[in-house]
Design a protein around this motif. Structure first.
Motif: not given
Length: 136
Positions: A108-136
């Motif tokens: 049920g976790a929707m995304e997994y990013i391994i650090k170090p974080i990069k601004r573009e990658k974080i924003l891209e993955k968050i945008k993708e995650t917010l439009v996904k439908i969570p698993k129940i």
């Protein structure tokens, strides 16, 4: 339009669980610069669980570090899952063990990013995650 604003015009609400003050501040600045609203920052797994219970109706996304003190992010994930409908959860962690990543994503976790974080990658993955439908 800013990435942090929902189609309804309100900001997306994000809860950050991160044990490093530097990392949580960095993540907060990246997200707030795009219009996201940070509704809390938990430095321990216990704080994460408490903030989740207090704000669960408002939370659009939770970012979680695995290596949290008291209750780690992995255990907190299962505790949140046991509370009912799993919110959108995205791990941002130094933990990169393939079996851990796979288990969280399969459960049920929707995304997994391994650090170090990069601004573009974080924003891209968050945008993708917010439009996904969570698993129940």
């Amino acid at each position: 339009m800013q990435a942090g604003i929902a189609p309804t015009g309100r900001p997306y609400n994000i809860l950050i669980a991160e044990n490093s003050k530097f990392q949580s501040k960095q993540l907060q600045q990246i997200l707030e610069s795009e219009g996201f609203k940070i509704i809390g920052i938990a430095e321990t797994g216990k704080e994460l669980l408490q903030l989740y219970k207090e704000n669960k109706q408002q939370i659009d996304l939770i970012t979680v570090e695995i290596f949290l003190p008291e209750v780690d992010g992995y255990a907190a994930f299962w505790d949140i899952k046991d509370m009912g409908i799993l919110p959108r959860i995205m791990f941002i962690s130094e933990e990169n063990t393939p079996s851990v990543v796979k288990t969280l994503l399969e459960n049920g976790a929707m995304e997994y990013i391994i650090k170090p974080i990069k601004r573009e990658k974080i924003l891209e993955k968050i945008k993708e995650t917010l439009v996904k439908i969570p698993k129940i």
